[in-house]
Motif scaffolding. Structure first.
Motif, mmCIF file in Angstrom:
data_model
loop_
_atom_site.group_PDB
_atom_site.id
_atom_site.type_symbol
_atom_site.label_atom_id
_atom_site.label_comp_id
_atom_site.label_asym_id
_atom_site.label_seq_id
_atom_site.Cartn_x
_atom_site.Cartn_y
_atom_site.Cartn_z
ATOM 1 N N ARG A 118 0.767 -1.232 -0.271
ATOM 2 C CA ARG A 118 0.123 -0.463 -0.203
ATOM 3 C C ARG A 118 0.983 0.985 -0.149
ATOM 4 O O ARG A 118 2.299 1.592 0.920
ATOM 5 C CB ARG A 118 -0.866 0.172 1.362
ATOM 6 N N GLN A 119 0.552 2.286 -1.254
ATOM 7 C CA GLN A 119 1.233 3.618 -0.939
ATOM 8 C C GLN A 119 1.195 4.442 -0.761
ATOM 9 O O GLN A 119 1.390 6.000 -0.157
ATOM 10 C CB GLN A 119 1.895 3.262 -2.924
ATOM 11 N N LEU A 120 -0.501 4.607 -0.436
ATOM 12 C CA LEU A 120 -1.645 5.765 -0.240
ATOM 13 C C LEU A 120 -2.307 5.086 0.259
ATOM 14 O O LEU A 120 -3.492 3.686 -0.472
ATOM 15 C CB LEU A 120 -1.558 6.696 -1.966
ATOM 16 N N PRO A 121 -3.539 5.886 1.419
ATOM 17 C CA PRO A 121 -4.618 5.212 2.231
ATOM 18 C C PRO A 121 -5.847 4.909 1.011
ATOM 19 O O PRO A 121 -5.706 6.241 -0.333
ATOM 20 C CB PRO A 121 -4.934 6.517 2.656
ATOM 21 N N ASP A 122 -6.562 3.927 0.536
ATOM 22 C CA ASP A 122 -7.780 3.807 0.006
ATOM 23 C C ASP A 122 -8.639 5.582 -0.979
ATOM 24 O O ASP A 122 -8.551 5.886 -1.641
ATOM 25 C CB ASP A 122 -8.373 3.709 0.462
ATOM 26 N N THR A 123 -8.829 6.125 0.169
ATOM 27 C CA THR A 123 -9.707 7.563 0.278
ATOM 28 C C THR A 123 -8.873 8.325 -0.281
ATOM 29 O O THR A 123 -9.606 9.798 0.266
ATOM 30 C CB THR A 123 -10.883 7.754 1.408
ATOM 31 N N VAL A 124 -7.920 8.538 -0.052
ATOM 32 C CA VAL A 124 -6.503 9.463 -0.481
ATOM 33 C C VAL A 124 -6.292 9.913 -1.899
ATOM 34 O O VAL A 124 -6.049 8.968 -2.644
ATOM 35 C CB VAL A 124 -5.124 9.569 -0.362
ATOM 36 N N MET A 125 -6.552 10.939 -3.065
ATOM 37 C CA MET A 125 -6.377 10.883 -4.704
ATOM 38 C C MET A 125 -5.512 10.227 -4.812
ATOM 39 O O MET A 125 -4.050 10.703 -4.266
ATOM 40 C CB MET A 125 -7.366 12.279 -5.015
ATOM 41 N N ALA A 126 -5.228 9.468 -5.678
ATOM 42 C CA ALA A 126 -3.791 9.282 -6.340
ATOM 43 C C ALA A 126 -4.200 9.523 -8.264
ATOM 44 O O ALA A 126 -5.090 9.528 -8.752
ATOM 45 C CB ALA A 126 -3.443 7.814 -5.765
ATOM 46 N N ARG A 127 -2.917 10.206 -8.464
ATOM 47 C CA ARG A 127 -3.039 10.504 -10.021
ATOM 48 C C ARG A 127 -2.750 8.853 -10.904
ATOM 49 O O ARG A 127 -1.048 8.881 -10.889
ATOM 50 C CB ARG A 127 -2.172 11.606 -10.275
ATOM 51 N N HIS A 128 -3.309 8.314 -11.201
ATOM 52 C CA HIS A 128 -3.574 7.083 -12.286
ATOM 53 C C HIS A 128 -4.191 6.928 -13.347
ATOM 54 O O HIS A 128 -3.935 5.632 -14.478
ATOM 55 C CB HIS A 128 -3.608 5.999 -11.561
#
Length: 182
Positions: free
Chosen positions: A113-123
């Motif tokens: 896991r690189q980021l919490p599920d509910t934080v926006m990632a740019r993908h």
């Protein structure tokens, strides 16, 4: 084993309809400092009209990707910097925010896991505001392994139980959501 585009869709349908399984996730967070937070908030505002105090999302979709990089550490190193590297000129016009994903799956099926599920990632173009990103270490020359397929299946099952996930797509399928309510 190569997974065709149709195979990703079939995998997604299977994942959503199967019973639960257990799996382990290891924390390997990418840098999420004040600068990345600010760039993410700006991205949410400029691309989705979402003025927020925190860069959070409500996941409704999982998008499966491959890194196009052959090993875990180089894949992680590509997403860890806050700003896009100079080599990504094609997408830099949209934002200086670097690409990232919530999860990174190694060739042996280990999930990070690189980021919490509910934080926006740019993908994924047009869907970052509602999508959890899963990057699989691999490329056209290094297709998904059986271990990665199993890890994807377990992870998507878990996310489906945890959030109101309506869609599981491969990255290339984002264009099917043009003019979609999401």
């Amino acid at each position: 084993m190569k997974i065709s585009r149709l195979g990703i869709v079939a995998l997604a349908v299977m994942i959503l309809s199967c019973s639960s399984s257990t799996y382990r996730v290891f924390e390997k967070p990418i840098k999420f400092d004040e600068e990345r937070k600010q760039l993410t908030l700006e991205y949410l505002a400029s691309h989705y009209g979402l003025e927020q105090e925190e860069p959070v999302i409500t996941p409704k979709m999982v998008v499966l990707h491959w890194t196009a990089i052959s090993d875990l550490e180089r894949s992680y190193d590509a997403m860890n910097p806050v700003r896009l590297p100079g080599s990504r000129k094609g997408i830099a016009e949209a934002s200086a925010l670097n690409v990232s994903a919530h999860y990174l799956i190694d060739r042996d099926g280990t999930i990070f896991r690189q980021l919490p599920d509910t934080v926006m990632a740019r993908h994924v173009i047009g869907l970052n505001h509602c999508a959890i990103g899963v990057e699989n270490v691999g490329s056209a020359d290094a297709p998904l392994t059986k271990a990665q397929l199993k890890a994807n299946e377990a992870l998507v099952r878990h996310l489906k139980r945890k959030y109101p996930i309506d869609y599981v797509i491969g990255h290339f399928e984002y264009t099917a959501f043009e003019d979609h309510a999401l």
